[in-house]
Design a protein around this motif. Structure first.
Motif: not given
Length: 382
Positions: A7-9, A23-24, A51-55, A311-315
């Motif tokens: 789910v992380l990807f 992944l933020v 830059a390979s982070a989702g955001l 959650t939808d995203l994790v920083g």
């Protein structure tokens, strides 16, 4: 059934962009810009490496000279700032990444030495605890107690809202995919939200509706100018960092979350910094949109929370400081670099752009992929 780590990807649409993973890279003050607030070549490389982070959410950028609180922190209130950030956004986009600028006005947490002699401003004239040491000694700001701030007049509050709007417009000019309003960590929007720092009697003080008016007006001004998909918000409900307190944090942040949900913003970032109430379980159901959690997550705990719908995203903050290729390390189960806390607020490449990618490390202090990182006493986010 999807394996928890998968789910992380999974991609996710936020605002005007589709993220390649969940992944933020959390916003992290690192003090590597030029003294005039223009991003440096080190900033360009640092963000490009990750830059390979989702955001990517940038470190906090000040929207006006009065919003500056730290030496070597970047700004976004002049054309020169925007031109410098354009080099960063181009570098990130060239690597297939997405990037939001975090707009951060420190309010009362500044010093006349940072403001050409001017007195810092706040929601009210309430001095932060002069005996508190909120940052490590390496943080580049005057090493003395915070002074008493000057309360913004009502007209000045509207002028600061306009500063945020202009800063967001410059962010669009600089190529950012959106902006995140830093309404956490005791900075200016949180000074308006918190009952001990907001003693106002005008339309920006008193009731929760009035105390939230400043933040919501910022969001509305940016949304009217750039679209609601261009703006996001960060909250740290109930956190007392930087000497802010709320008589009813649950009530305050439930109201704010509901109001932000109505505005269809790009996402809401929420951090639980040791509260004695379940911040995520309380606020997640109140927000109809992409929800980001941050603080003390590991790869495994992040995947579990996303899979459970919490959650939808994790920083990730410290993990992205030390691992430019954190997304690849998480995907492949590779060991992670241990961050060097002593270099968090220093200048230069050390501890900033010199962390090795996987396969190039000569370090002997690598950590297991799912190892928790030791919290630091200072706020390295935002």
């Amino acid at each position: 059934m999807t394996a928890p780590l998968d789910v992380l990807f999974k991609p996710l649409r936020i605002g005007n962009v589709t993220l390649k993973n969940r992944l933020v890279m959390a916003p992290m003050t690192r003090n590597r810009s030029h003294l005039d607030g223009v991003p440096s070549a080190l900033n360009v490389l640092h963000y490009q490496q990750r830059a390979s982070a989702g955001l990517i959410v940038t470190e906090g950028v000040y929207p006006s000279e009065m919003g500056k609180g730290y030496l070597f922190s970047p700004g976004l209130c002049t054309d020169a700032h925007a031109a410098g950030w354009q080099q960063v956004t181009d570098a990130v986009h060239d690597k297939g990444g997405a990037i939001f600028a975090q707009i951060m006005h420190v309010g009362r947490l500044s010093d006349p030495l940072m403001l050409d002699g001017a007195q810092p401003v706040g929601a009210s004239a309430v001095q932060p605890d002069p005996t508190a040491r909120h940052y490590t000694v390496t943080c580049p700001r005057p090493k003395r107690a915070y002074p008493e701030p000057r309360a913004l007049t009502t007209a000045e509050v509207y002028a600061v809202i306009e500063d945020y709007r202009r800063s967001a417009a410059l962010a669009r000019k600089a190529g950012f995919d959106g902006v995140e309003i830093h309404a956490a960590s005791g900075y200016l929007p949180m000074q308006f939200l918190s009952t001990n720092t907001n003693l106002r009697s005008d339309e920006f003080g008193g009731s929760v509706e009035n105390r939230a008016r400043f933040l919501l007006a910022i969001v509305d001004a940016i949304a009217a100018d750039q679209g609601s998909a261009f703006v996001a918000v960060k909250l740290s409900p109930g956190w007392t960092f930087h000497n802010v307190f709320d008589d009813d944090a649950v009530g305050t942040y439930s109201y704010v979350t509901k109001e932000l949900s109505k505005r269809h913003i790009a996402y809401l970032q929420v951090g639980n910094y040791g509260m004695d109430w379940d911040v995520y379980a309380t606020l997640r159901p109140l927000f109809d949109g992409p929800f980001m959690t941050v603080a003390s997550f590991t790869r495994q705990s992040a995947a579990e929370m996303i899979a459970a719908g919490g959650t939808d995203l994790v920083g990730f903050g410290q993990a992205f400081i030390a691992n430019p290729d954190l997304a690849e390390r998480f995907r492949n189960g590779w060991e992670i670099n241990r961050p060097d806390i002593a270099t968090y607020y220093s200048q230069g490449a050390e501890g900033y752009t010199d962390y090795p990618f996987h396969g190039h490390s000569t370090r002997d202090d690598l950590l297991p992929t799912d190892a928790p990182l030791v919290p630091v006493s200072a706020d390295v986010t935002g």
